[in-house]
Design an enzyme around this catalytic site. Structure first.
Site, PDB file in Angstrom:
ATOM      1  N   SER A 181       0.829  -1.004   0.019  1.00 27.82           N
ATOM      2  CA  SER A 181       0.219  -0.097   0.029  1.00 27.82           C
ATOM      3  C   SER A 181       0.795   1.210  -0.077  1.00 27.82           C
ATOM      4  O   SER A 181       1.883   1.218   0.626  1.00 27.82           O
ATOM      5  CB  SER A 181      -0.688  -0.072   1.116  1.00 27.82           C
ATOM      6  OG  SER A 181      -1.510   1.217   1.444  1.00 27.82           O
ATOM      7  N   TYR A 194      -2.301  -0.523  10.315  1.00 25.10           N
ATOM      8  CA  TYR A 194      -2.424  -1.027   8.784  1.00 25.10           C
ATOM      9  C   TYR A 194      -1.383  -0.587   8.050  1.00 25.10           C
ATOM     10  O   TYR A 194      -0.676  -1.504   7.290  1.00 25.10           O
ATOM     11  CB  TYR A 194      -3.664  -0.200   8.231  1.00 25.10           C
ATOM     12  CG  TYR A 194      -3.827  -0.664   6.786  1.00 25.10           C
ATOM     13  CD1 TYR A 194      -4.395  -1.818   6.429  1.00 25.10           C
ATOM     14  CD2 TYR A 194      -3.537   0.249   5.803  1.00 25.10           C
ATOM     15  CE1 TYR A 194      -4.705  -2.131   4.925  1.00 25.10           C
ATOM     16  CE2 TYR A 194      -3.664   0.076   4.490  1.00 25.10           C
ATOM     17  CZ  TYR A 194      -4.234  -0.925   4.073  1.00 25.10           C
ATOM     18  OH  TYR A 194      -4.208  -1.387   2.737  1.00 25.10           O
TER      19      TYR A 194
END
Length: 289
Positions: A181, A194
Site C-alpha cells: 500500500s 495498517y
C-alpha cells in the site's frame, strides 16, 4: 480500462465491515466490461485471497481472461460477492473455486491453500491480497488490542501461513504477488496499525524474493494508492469517503480495474520473467520510494 469519472467526489456513505459491493455508490469498476486478456497466464492455476470484491475481484477477473483457473478465498459473510466474482471467472471460460473461511485462523489459512491446489489441479500463482483496516479513530490511543489482532492477523499472520503452505505446491516458474500500500510509504495517522503491516509486507517481499530466487519462484508486490473498494465505506468516516482520493496528483481515487494489470504483469512469466523483489506502485502519482 476504466475511464476517469466526471467527478472525483463520492456520495456520503457508510457500511459495517467487511462491506459489500452491492451497497456501494457508485459500484466499483472491476474490469467486467473492459478488461481484455492476451494469453499471459494460459494454463496457470492461481489463488487470490480476498478475491470476492475490490482489488481481489478485479485481479481474479483479469487472471481468468488471461487464461488462468482461479481460486478465491474470502470471509463467509462475503458469499454474495464471491459468487458474483465466480460467475465472471466462469464467463471467461475458466474454472472458479470458492474457498470461504476466516484466514485469521492458522488451520483455515493453510487449508485454503491445500484445497485451492487440490481443486485447481496445482498452484502456480499466489496473490496475497486479503487485508483489513479501520480508520474510524482519532489517535493511536484509540487502537484496541482486538483491532490490532484483526489487522495484524489478516494482513501479516495469514500472509505468512498462506505463503508457507503455498511453497509446498509452488514450483519453478511460480509467482507470489503481495498487496502492499501507499500507506507503507506515506502513512495516515488513523491507519498506523495498517500502515505498519504494509511496511512489513514490503520487507517480506524483498527478503522472500532473495530466498526463493534459487528455486525459480519470483516474489513481488503491488502498492495501491486510494482505490474504491468496499473497505472504504466500511472503515472510513463519511466525510473521508466523500473526499477519498482527491489528495492524489491525479485528483481522484483509482478503480480496482486499474490495479489488475499490475497483478497480471507480475504474475506472468511472459511479461515479468526477470522481475523479482520489487514493489510496483499504482498510486495516482504518490511516491513509493
Amino acid at each position: 480500462m476504466s475511464s476517469q469519472p466526471d467527478s472525483p467526489a463520492f456520495p456520503a456513505q457508510q457500511q459495517e465491515p467487511p462491506g459489500h459491493t452491492g451497497d456501494m455508490t457508485p459500484r466499483p469498476d472491476h474490469g467486467e466490461t473492459s478488461y481484455e486478456g492476451s494469453g499471459k497466464l494460459v494454463g496457470r492455476h492461481a489463488l487470490v485471497t480476498g478475491g470476492d470484491s475490490g482489488i481481489g475481484r478485479a485481479t481474479a477477473i483479469a487472471f481468468a481472461r488471461e487464461g488462468a483457473d482461479v481460486a478465491i478465498s474470502y470471509l463467509p459473510e462475503e458469499e454474495a460477492d464471491a459468487q458474483e466474482t465466480a460467475q465472471w471467472i466462469e464467463k471467461a471460460g475458466r474454472k472458479a473455486v470458492l474457498l470461504p473461511g476466516d484466514i485469521r485462523d492458522e488451520a483455515t489459512a493453510r487449508e485454503v491453500v491445500d484445497r485451492a491446489a487440490s481443486e485447481l489441479g496445482g498452484l502456480d500463482v499466489l496473490v496475497n491480497n486479503a487485508g483489513f483496516q479501520m480508520a474510524r479513530r482519532e489517535s493511536v490511543e484509540d487502537i484496541a488490542t482486538e483491532d490490532l489482532d484483526r489487522v495484524f492477523k489478516t494482513n501479516l499472520y495469514a500472509l505468512f501461513w498462506i505463503t508457507q503452505q503455498a511453497l509446498k505446491h509452488l514450483g519453478e516458474g511460480g509467482a507470489i504477488v503481495n498487496c502492499s500500500s501507499i500507506q507503507a510509504y506515506d502513512p495516515s495517522g488513523t491507519l498506523l496499525d495498517y500502515a505498519s503491516t504494509k511496511a512489513a509486507i514490503n520487507n517480506f517481499t524483498v527478503n522472500l524474493a532473495a530466498e526463493l530466487g534459487p528455486r525459480g519462484i519470483r516474489v513481488n508486490a503491488v502498492a495501491p494508492g486510494p482505490i474504491w473498494t468496499p473497505l472504504q465505506p466500511a472503515t472510513q468516516y463519511e466525510e473521508k469517503v466523500q473526499k477519498f482520493g482527491q489528495d492524489t496528483p491525479l485528483g481522484r481515487a483509482g478503480q480496482p480495474a486499474e490495479l489488475a494489470p499490475a497483478f497480471v504483469f507480475l504474475a506472468s512469466n511472459v511479461t515479468a520473467s526477470y522481475v523479482s523483489g520489487t514493489v510496483l506502485g499504482v498510486t495516482g502519482g504518490r511516491a513509493v520510494f
